[in-house]
Write a protein that holds these residues in place. Sequence first.
Motif, PDB file in Angstrom:
ATOM      1  N   VAL A   1       0.861  -1.174  -0.004  1.00  0.00           N
ATOM      2  CA  VAL A   1      -0.095   0.014  -0.026  1.00  0.00           C
ATOM      3  C   VAL A   1       0.882   1.284   0.171  1.00  0.00           C
ATOM      4  O   VAL A   1       1.899   1.435   0.815  1.00  0.00           O
ATOM      5  CB  VAL A   1      -0.854   0.065   1.212  1.00  0.00           C
ATOM      6  N   SER A   2       0.671   2.114  -0.863  1.00  0.00           N
ATOM      7  CA  SER A   2       1.213   3.450  -1.002  1.00  0.00           C
ATOM      8  C   SER A   2       0.381   4.425  -0.844  1.00  0.00           C
ATOM      9  O   SER A   2      -1.011   4.240  -0.913  1.00  0.00           O
ATOM     10  CB  SER A   2       1.930   3.395  -2.193  1.00  0.00           C
ATOM     11  N   ILE A   3       0.614   5.746  -0.745  1.00  0.00           N
ATOM     12  CA  ILE A   3      -0.165   6.915  -0.678  1.00  0.00           C
ATOM     13  C   ILE A   3       0.489   7.910  -1.219  1.00  0.00           C
ATOM     14  O   ILE A   3       1.828   8.075  -1.235  1.00  0.00           O
ATOM     15  CB  ILE A   3      -0.407   7.258   0.827  1.00  0.00           C
ATOM     16  N   CYS A   4      -0.312   8.925  -1.992  1.00  0.00           N
ATOM     17  CA  CYS A   4       0.277   9.862  -3.161  1.00  0.00           C
ATOM     18  C   CYS A   4      -0.349  11.179  -2.990  1.00  0.00           C
ATOM     19  O   CYS A   4      -0.315  11.859  -3.802  1.00  0.00           O
ATOM     20  CB  CYS A   4       0.257   9.475  -4.400  1.00  0.00           C
ATOM     21  N   GLY A   5      -1.086  11.443  -1.804  1.00  0.00           N
ATOM     22  CA  GLY A   5      -1.697  12.575  -1.401  1.00  0.00           C
ATOM     23  C   GLY A   5      -0.822  13.677  -1.011  1.00  0.00           C
ATOM     24  O   GLY A   5       0.128  13.342  -0.388  1.00  0.00           O
ATOM     25  N   GLU A   6      -1.452  14.795  -0.818  1.00  0.00           N
ATOM     26  CA  GLU A   6      -0.750  15.849  -0.022  1.00  0.00           C
ATOM     27  C   GLU A   6       0.092  15.592   1.462  1.00  0.00           C
ATOM     28  O   GLU A   6       0.942  16.137   1.939  1.00  0.00           O
ATOM     29  CB  GLU A   6      -1.308  17.355   0.062  1.00  0.00           C
ATOM     30  N   LEU A   7      -1.046  14.844   1.961  1.00  0.00           N
ATOM     31  CA  LEU A   7      -0.633  14.551   3.518  1.00  0.00           C
ATOM     32  C   LEU A   7       0.877  13.625   3.663  1.00  0.00           C
ATOM     33  O   LEU A   7       1.587  14.074   4.408  1.00  0.00           O
ATOM     34  CB  LEU A   7      -1.595  13.495   3.826  1.00  0.00           C
ATOM     35  N   ALA A   8       1.307  13.089   2.752  1.00  0.00           N
ATOM     36  CA  ALA A   8       2.546  12.357   2.565  1.00  0.00           C
ATOM     37  C   ALA A   8       3.575  13.003   2.475  1.00  0.00           C
ATOM     38  O   ALA A   8       4.723  12.671   2.833  1.00  0.00           O
ATOM     39  CB  ALA A   8       2.549  11.428   1.450  1.00  0.00           C
ATOM     40  N   GLY A   9       3.368  14.467   1.812  1.00  0.00           N
ATOM     41  CA  GLY A   9       4.512  15.415   1.783  1.00  0.00           C
ATOM     42  C   GLY A   9       4.663  16.297   2.913  1.00  0.00           C
ATOM     43  O   GLY A   9       5.462  17.150   2.780  1.00  0.00           O
ATOM     44  N   GLU A  10       3.847  16.226   3.973  1.00  0.00           N
ATOM     45  CA  GLU A  10       4.174  16.730   5.224  1.00  0.00           C
ATOM     46  C   GLU A  10       4.832  16.017   6.078  1.00  0.00           C
ATOM     47  O   GLU A  10       4.611  14.964   6.405  1.00  0.00           O
ATOM     48  CB  GLU A  10       2.786  17.205   5.562  1.00  0.00           C
ATOM     49  N   PRO A  11       5.988  16.614   6.711  1.00  0.00           N
ATOM     50  CA  PRO A  11       6.667  15.696   7.721  1.00  0.00           C
ATOM     51  C   PRO A  11       5.715  15.056   8.562  1.00  0.00           C
ATOM     52  O   PRO A  11       5.863  14.074   9.165  1.00  0.00           O
ATOM     53  CB  PRO A  11       7.661  16.840   8.245  1.00  0.00           C
ATOM     54  N   ILE A  12       4.932  15.808   9.295  1.00  0.00           N
ATOM     55  CA  ILE A  12       3.916  15.300  10.389  1.00  0.00           C
ATOM     56  C   ILE A  12       3.072  14.226   9.768  1.00  0.00           C
ATOM     57  O   ILE A  12       2.945  12.873  10.469  1.00  0.00           O
ATOM     58  CB  ILE A  12       3.039  16.452  11.199  1.00  0.00           C
ATOM     59  N   GLY A  13       2.586  14.341   8.964  1.00  0.00           N
ATOM     60  CA  GLY A  13       1.494  13.471   7.990  1.00  0.00           C
ATOM     61  C   GLY A  13       2.684  12.171   7.699  1.00  0.00           C
ATOM     62  O   GLY A  13       1.879  10.863   7.755  1.00  0.00           O
ATOM     63  N   ALA A  14       3.745  12.292   7.170  1.00  0.00           N
ATOM     64  CA  ALA A  14       4.797  11.150   6.658  1.00  0.00           C
ATOM     65  C   ALA A  14       4.955  10.358   8.086  1.00  0.00           C
ATOM     66  O   ALA A  14       4.912   9.032   7.729  1.00  0.00           O
ATOM     67  CB  ALA A  14       5.902  11.676   6.155  1.00  0.00           C
ATOM     68  N   LEU A  15       5.277  11.019   8.989  1.00  0.00           N
ATOM     69  CA  LEU A  15       5.521  10.100  10.263  1.00  0.00           C
ATOM     70  C   LEU A  15       4.308   9.221  10.561  1.00  0.00           C
ATOM     71  O   LEU A  15       4.514   8.197  11.188  1.00  0.00           O
ATOM     72  CB  LEU A  15       5.892  11.227  11.471  1.00  0.00           C
ATOM     73  N   LEU A  16       3.186   9.952  10.475  1.00  0.00           N
ATOM     74  CA  LEU A  16       1.855   9.214  10.856  1.00  0.00           C
ATOM     75  C   LEU A  16       1.628   8.060   9.816  1.00  0.00           C
ATOM     76  O   LEU A  16       1.448   7.026  10.498  1.00  0.00           O
ATOM     77  CB  LEU A  16       0.581  10.129  10.702  1.00  0.00           C
ATOM     78  N   LEU A  17       1.799   8.356   8.766  1.00  0.00           N
ATOM     79  CA  LEU A  17       1.656   7.248   7.653  1.00  0.00           C
ATOM     80  C   LEU A  17       2.792   6.090   7.905  1.00  0.00           C
ATOM     81  O   LEU A  17       2.355   4.982   7.595  1.00  0.00           O
ATOM     82  CB  LEU A  17       1.739   7.643   6.165  1.00  0.00           C
TER      83      LEU A  17
END
Length: 758
Positions: free
Chosen positions: A673-689
């Motif tokens: 599973v990958s993710i390609c939305g803007e959330l993945a490009g935010e440092p906080i979002g990336a850590l959550l994902l």
Amino acid sequence: MLDVLRKIVQEVNAADDLEAALKLIVKRVQRSMRTQVCSVYLLDPASQEYVLMATEGLNQEAVGNIRLAPAEGVVGKVASRAEPINLENVADHPSYRYMTGSGEENFHSFLGAPIIHQRKVLGVLVVQQKKQRRFDESEEAFLITMSAQLAGVIAHAEVTGAISVNHGGEGIRKDARFDGVSGAQGVGLGVAMVVSPPADLDAVPDQRIEDIDAELERFRSALTRVRHDIKVVGRSLARRLKGEEQALFDVYLRMLDDNALAGEIEHQIKQGQWAPGALRRVVHEHVHQFEMMDDAYLRERATDIRDLGRRVLACLQEGGATSCPIYPDNMVLVAEEVTPAMLGEVPTDKLVGLVSVNGSGNSHAAILARSMGIPTVMGAVDLPATRVHKREIIIDGYSGRVFVDPSDELTGYYADIMQEEQELSRGLEQLRDLPAQTQDGHRVPLWVNTGLITDVSLALQRGAEGVGLYRSEVPFMIKEFFPSEAEQIESYRRQLEPFAPSPVTMRTLDIGGDKSLSYFPIDEDNPSLGWRGIRVTLDHPEIFLVQVRAMLLASEGLDNLRILLPMVASVVEVDEAVALINQAFAELVDDGYQLIQPEIGVMVEVPAAVYQVRHFAKRVDFLSVGSNDLTQYLLAVDRNNPRVADLYDSYHPAVLTALKQIVDEAHREQVQVSICGELAGEPIGALLLMAMGYDVLSMSSTSLPKVKSAIRGVSSEQAKLFLDTALSFDEPESVRQALEKMLADAGLGHLDRPHAPQ
């Protein structure tokens, strides 16, 4: 009453400024409700007082002089309670305060309604009568409706600086903020240079001619000069743009072909109409057709046609002579509608930002700005472009905000952001060849989202390990017709080859919604829930098969292609699409091509897909979450609608819960599973994902260094603590605040995206 209300609203909307609108309101409301008094009080943001701004019935000398503190008097009580107050005798109310010099002592009955815009009380609309009586329900309903209509007028007029409630000056106030949408991220500080169209088509009259041949020659000469100018503009940007971006200027040239606009104009001239009149007629007809369409991309084509018409008219009127303006350093280009030709005519080494009053992220200008890395704000509809020329201006491309005449404090705030980003960018360059790996050894591949050829070189410069999303619709959007199979092969090969042997995930044609093609219009009342994505291509297998064939042929010898299906909502769609891909593959193998079967994946971006993850996982090789659309659909929020855009939040507990459920269900079937939305490009979002278990994070190339730094700056246990904290809250703002504090405590606060000051 409804007809009266409509008429008042129409007259108010046509008023020259807020002062005129307020005078009109009090006069029309007083007459319609047959009262002796109608008054408007507005909040002065500086003093936080409610000021009498217009009245019909009280002393005119009181206008601008009567001021009430918050909650002072009955007017203040209406504002503080944010609800109407209807009194038989206002003097009996405990909050009543007599306003000396107003002349209100003769009026007893009182009805006040708050003027509220986007949850903020802007003022109070009041009617009064001498007779002691309560206003009836229909009168109260009318005044409430009138105040609601007035709210939008006031909000617009105040933000454009049409009038100051303290009568203390003219023009735009310090730190005046205008909201639009982000066209390209980044921050720019500079001087606004307003570019206006070279000619006014609307002012051209009809005129009959005798010498048709001479008029045709005059028109063709002007056309030749415009074509030459456009070619020069294209060449001036050639060093900063690559093939597909330069093709935007080819689109301009094709519009002027004999079989397009030029042919229609010449037909009008041959009927005896002079060239400027023929030009106006044809351009207006095309502009009107495009502007009536709901689709955002098609509306942008109207901008292109209007711009071309003005340029041809300028050559007809002035023989093509144009003055060369002097462009200052650190220039922010501002226009009612920024076009690619405008962008090409300014020295890009001096350009630090773009602002377009109209337009969207789909416009050609926005596409070019992102490719060139110029901070851009589109759709700043309240910005009074004619009044910002040569003023200091700040562009916040992160939040889509523009600040005019910024204070020293605001300028310093954004200057610090720019300096920090430059220093951070230099510091992160050393991470290019290092893996995105936590301090305890957990590694997460970081891929990029691409669309233009320029994206490829930037991604490789920043150490991308693959492509998680190639938006294949971009080559379709910049052409006048469906690209041929050969043209598609060339485009796809330029994406696949530089990354080989690393994987490149190509999404099949995803049009509809906010993405449409000028030559394949989709006109719907609700396009976001309509004919888009896989629904279109399954209905047109001839388009789908040509695209899939082109992708497969482009991958021959590289073997790094992955195919991704967008907007899937059912397993039937997956089965049909996979069958077509297998058909195309089998046919090409039979023809002798040496191909390897590509991996096939499904995008999870609609709520229905969230609950069918395991069914999809049994049919495909991987899943990819489109968090932007998924957030929009889960929250029922159009993120491009300024009225509700603040409700769009990827940190909403419902979104985070859905994202966690998707990865858990997919891993039960042992599918990546990958993710390609803007959330993945935010440092906080990336850590959550990463903590949720996502196997691949895909983002814009500009986000990659920050995300890599964040991952390398924590352990897996710390990331898990981030996730547990996020899932413990029940509203998004608490989630964001808690995670920002945790990021700062971990020594990574410098990686967080800057927040626009309120």
